[in-house]
Design an enzyme around this catalytic site. Structure first.
Site: not given
Ligand code: LLP
Length: 396
Positions: A222, A257-258, A326-327
């Protein structure tokens, strides 16, 4: 960039190995004072070369589907390095995770707990599980990225968590090892994360008193990034916010973290396919890339900086930077100031390394783009552009 594009073409995702490494190192340093493991959220980017880079840095993986578990294994992660999360895991996916013996399956409901218990007993094993709780905490982010409010579909409402954990401990097929929460994504304020850490730590202490000893607290992901280029949410502030509560629990900390790790490390490169300027209408820059490669601006009204790869001297104009689909929603940037732009110029969309390629599609029969990694003084293709044969492979 010119060399790469000459060989690979556009659209193209370009990643920086050093930026992945430095983001990872910043997080590791911030949590240095406490036993922790970073499980990279594969949903942000599951290209094998990125996963292998992160595995080499000592990270684990957070997988969200059978396909992501497969990707983690192919990237060389051990099952003991994988946590498996997800609403609506199928029985096949659960059975695969049980058979592999992953580090934890994050349970979403008591029904899912029963299904995992049955699958584990049938295999004569105990499945390591963590309970995903829904703490009803507002993450102060875009509504589409909130996951920890009562009306979101994720996890078990917090007031049901303690009795359910005690019940899990009584099931012969389950070994409850942790508690999991994920509040939301793109959070720039760490206060909600601190509240979630407190809720998890208190819950762990409550069930410990009832005889359920756990191994870890998993705070999910997050941590946001500054898409507008201003100062980042800070890993040090994140750690300072959550560690006091976690410390009291004495449990090992997992974070998932992602975005923070990969978003700033990736850009999407496109080429100007056309320009239009008619009086009474906006000026348009039409790129050869759009919502099929990067859907975030259309789906979340997300802002990504857009820059000319080789800026041309001259007066700035304001442009609608659009894609070829086409959007009408296929707009990457609205009312953006850019210098003179001509057909064939290269344009880069910044901070596209997370939730970019992974959300790409073949809409309009477009081929998925290529991906390139720049690292150690060189570059290499880490995913070839799809071919037209790839597009039709599974059709009769
Ligand atoms: N852990 C879980 C269980 C999650 O559902 C997520 C993200 C993460 C970790 C990683 O979160 P981060 O650190 O990346 O914020 N597609 C959307 C984001 C969706 C996130 C879904 N879950 C976007 O493009 O912003």
């Amino acid at each position: 960039m010119a060399d790469i594009v000459r060989e690979v073409g556009t659209p193209l995702y370009l990643y920086s190995g050093p930026l992945v490494r430095s983001a990872c190192a910043r997080l590791e340093r911030a949590f240095d004072s406490y036993p922790h493991t970073l499980h990279f959220a594969m949903k942000a980017n599951s290209t094998l070369a990125i996963l292998r880079l992160l595995r080499g840095l000592g990270a684990g993986a957070d997988a969200n589907s059978g396909g992501e578990i497969e990707a983690a294994l192919r990237a060389g992660f051990e099952p003991s390095q994988i946590v498996f999360t997800g609403v609506g895991k199928t029985r096949d996916e659960l059975d695969r995770a049980v058979a592999l013996g992953v580090k934890a399956i994050n349970i979403e409901s008591d029904g899912e707990a029963d299904r995992i218990d049955a699958l584990a007993r049938a295999r004569g094993v105990k499945a390591r599980v963590a309970l995903r709780v829904n703490p009803d905490i507002d993450p102060n982010t875009h509504a589409h990225m909130s996951t920890g409010l009562r009306f979101n579909k994720f996890g078990v409402p917090i007031e049901f968590a303690a009795p359910l954990l005690r019940e899990l401990a009584r099931k012969p097929g389950l070994d409850p090892v942790g508690i999991h929460v994920h509040l939301g994504s793109q959070m720039l304020d760490v206060a909600p994360l601190a509240r979630a850490a407190r809720v998890l730590a208190d819950l762990a202490c409550e069930v410990r008193d009832a005889g359920v000893g756990l191994e870890h607290l998993d705070l999910g992901g997050g941590l946001g990034i500054a898409y507008d280029g201003t100062a980042h949410a800070d890993p040090a502030a994140y750690a300072a916010a959550v560690l006091p509560a976690v410390r009291e629990s004495g449990l090992h900390l997992l974070i998932e973290p992602g975005r923070f790790i990969v978003a700033p490390a990736g850009i999407l490169v496109g080429r100007v396919a056309d320009t239009k300027a008619y009086s009474g209408s906006p000026r348009f820059i039409v790129l050869d890339t759009g919502m099929t490669e990067l859907i975030r601006p259309m789906l979340y009204e997300a802002f990504h900086r857009i820059v000319a790869v080789t800026p041309t001297e001259g007066p700035e104009e304001r442009y609608e930077v659009v894609g070829p689909l086409c959007e009408t929603s296929d707009t990457l940037g609205h009312d953006r100031p850019l210098g003179p732009v001509a057909v064939d110029d290269l344009i880069a969309v910044l901070d596209a390394g997370a939730y970019g390629f992974v959300m790409a599609s073949n809409y309009n029969r477009r081929r998925m783009p290529a991906e390139v990694m720049v690292d150690e003084g060189g570059w290499r293709i880490i995913r070839r552009r799809q071919t037209y044969d790839d597009l039709f492979r599974n059709e009769e």
